[in-house]
Design a protein around this motif. Structure first.
Motif, short mmCIF file in Angstrom:
data_model
loop_
_atom_site.label_atom_id
_atom_site.label_comp_id
_atom_site.label_asym_id
_atom_site.label_seq_id
_atom_site.Cartn_x
_atom_site.Cartn_y
_atom_site.Cartn_z
N LYS A 83 -53.65 -50.11 -36.31
CA LYS A 83 -52.82 -51.27 -35.99
C LYS A 83 -51.40 -51.10 -36.53
CE LYS A 83 -52.98 -56.29 -36.34
NZ LYS A 83 -53.63 -57.42 -36.97
N LYS A 84 -51.33 -50.64 -37.79
CA LYS A 84 -50.01 -50.44 -38.40
C LYS A 84 -49.20 -49.40 -37.62
CE LYS A 84 -50.41 -51.19 -43.37
NZ LYS A 84 -50.63 -50.49 -44.62
N ASP A 92 -62.06 -45.72 -30.51
CA ASP A 92 -63.33 -46.38 -30.23
C ASP A 92 -63.25 -47.86 -30.64
OD1 ASP A 92 -63.67 -46.43 -32.98
OD2 ASP A 92 -65.59 -45.36 -32.98
N GLU A 93 -64.26 -48.62 -30.22
CA GLU A 93 -64.18 -50.08 -30.40
C GLU A 93 -64.05 -50.47 -31.86
OE1 GLU A 93 -67.51 -51.82 -28.37
OE2 GLU A 93 -66.63 -51.35 -26.40
N THR A 94 -64.72 -49.75 -32.76
CA THR A 94 -64.63 -50.15 -34.17
C THR A 94 -63.23 -49.90 -34.71
OG1 THR A 94 -65.62 -48.03 -34.80
CG2 THR A 94 -67.07 -49.95 -34.81
N ALA A 95 -62.59 -48.81 -34.28
CA ALA A 95 -61.21 -48.56 -34.73
C ALA A 95 -60.27 -49.60 -34.16
CB ALA A 95 -60.77 -47.15 -34.33
N CYS A 96 -60.62 -50.14 -32.98
CA CYS A 96 -59.77 -51.14 -32.34
C CYS A 96 -60.03 -52.54 -32.87
CB CYS A 96 -59.99 -51.14 -30.83
SG CYS A 96 -59.35 -49.66 -30.04
N GLY A 115 -62.96 -47.52 -40.56
CA GLY A 115 -62.06 -47.11 -41.64
C GLY A 115 -60.64 -46.85 -41.16
N LYS A 116 -60.46 -46.64 -39.86
CA LYS A 116 -59.12 -46.36 -39.32
C LYS A 116 -58.49 -47.59 -38.65
CE LYS A 116 -59.01 -41.72 -40.00
NZ LYS A 116 -59.33 -40.66 -39.04
N LEU A 153 -55.59 -39.16 -36.77
CA LEU A 153 -54.76 -40.09 -37.55
C LEU A 153 -55.29 -40.13 -38.98
CD1 LEU A 153 -52.57 -42.37 -37.57
CD2 LEU A 153 -54.40 -43.95 -36.88
N GLY A 154 -54.42 -39.79 -39.93
CA GLY A 154 -54.84 -39.83 -41.34
C GLY A 154 -55.03 -41.27 -41.80
#
Ligand code: F6R
Length: 242
Positions: free
Chosen positions: A207-208, A234-238, A201-202, A133-134
């Protein structure tokens, strides 16, 4: 959409590799759609390890990559052709003529795009498409815009993408400004889609893309309309979802 939450990058990579291995086990002549970038490197590493452990046979697998920079030769270490050899193909038993990627050195844009669509059709379509995902919501190099581009096309890379990818080049000026990419329809035609996402950072774009409106301003949001999408984050992206 099926969301799998991984504890960290390694766990995301392991889970993604397991799904790819399951696909190849169930259908040994699968057509895999593959991605480049930082996110899938760990997944490819897992596939290599499992191949060496004798858990999987890639001899009948075919692959198509999402995209390729325009103007880089296959020998250029920054080309996606080179990336795939380095991070996966040269380490597994995939047949040398079974992997496809748009020809970045052919200047005949229409010919490259038509040939790539024909290649994918000729293989019978993609069974499982892996996507990163960019930061701006792009998938492949389908950048935010006013419409969803359908088929393989040549794209002007967004400035934010050029800056994000500069980390792989000597300087930002060396990053190609154009690329060939599968279109949104090409990606949506895959029977199954697996999206891998990691890092804080993602979080916002994750979410969007999956919980916001479906809009070409966030190209990945179209994946909400696909009937078989698995997102492993991963948890940080979530962070923005929990
Ligand atoms: C790569 C590709 C891109 C990347 C995206 C995320 O073939 O098509 O869409 O998946 O830019 O890149 P990373 O993984 O480097 O954050």
């Amino acid at each position: 959409m099926n969301l799998m939450i991984a504890s960290d990058y390694d766990d995301m990579s392991l889970k993604a590799a397991n799904l790819i291995l399951a696909q190849v086990t169930m259908k040994p002549d699968s057509v895999l759609g593959l991605a480049t970038g930082s996110t899938p490197i760990g997944t490819y590493q897992q596939l290599i390890e499992r191949f060496h452990a004798g858990d999987v046979d890639f001899s009948r697998v075919r692959t198509v990559n999402l995209d390729e920079y325009r103007g880089l030769t296959r020998e250029d270490p920054q080309s996606y052709y080179y990336f795939m050899q380095e991070h996966l193909f040269s380490h597994i038993n995939i047949a040398p003529d079974a992997s496809f990627i748009p020809d970045g050195m052919n200047d005949d844009v229409q010919a490259v795009c038509d040939a790539y669509e024909e290649t994918i059709r000729g293989l019978g379509g993609v069974d499982l498409q892996l996507l990163g995902l960019g930061n701006n919501g792009h998938i492949g190099f389908n950048e935010p815009g006013e419409v969803f581009e359908k088929e393989t096309h040549c794209v002007d890379l967004a400035q934010s993408t050029i800056e994000a990818n500069a980390r792989f080049f000597a300087s930002v000026d060396d990053v190609p400004t154009q690329a060939y990419t599968m279109g949104i329809q090409t990606i949506m035609n895959a029977k199954k889609i697996l999206v891998i996402v990691n890092g804080a950072g993602k979080a916002e774009i994750l979410k969007k893309a999956f919980y916001g409106p479906v809009t070409p301003e966030v190209p990945a949001s179209i994946l909400q309309m696909h009937p078989d999408v698995t997102v492993i984050a991963d948890e940080t992206a979530c962070g923005g979802l929990l």
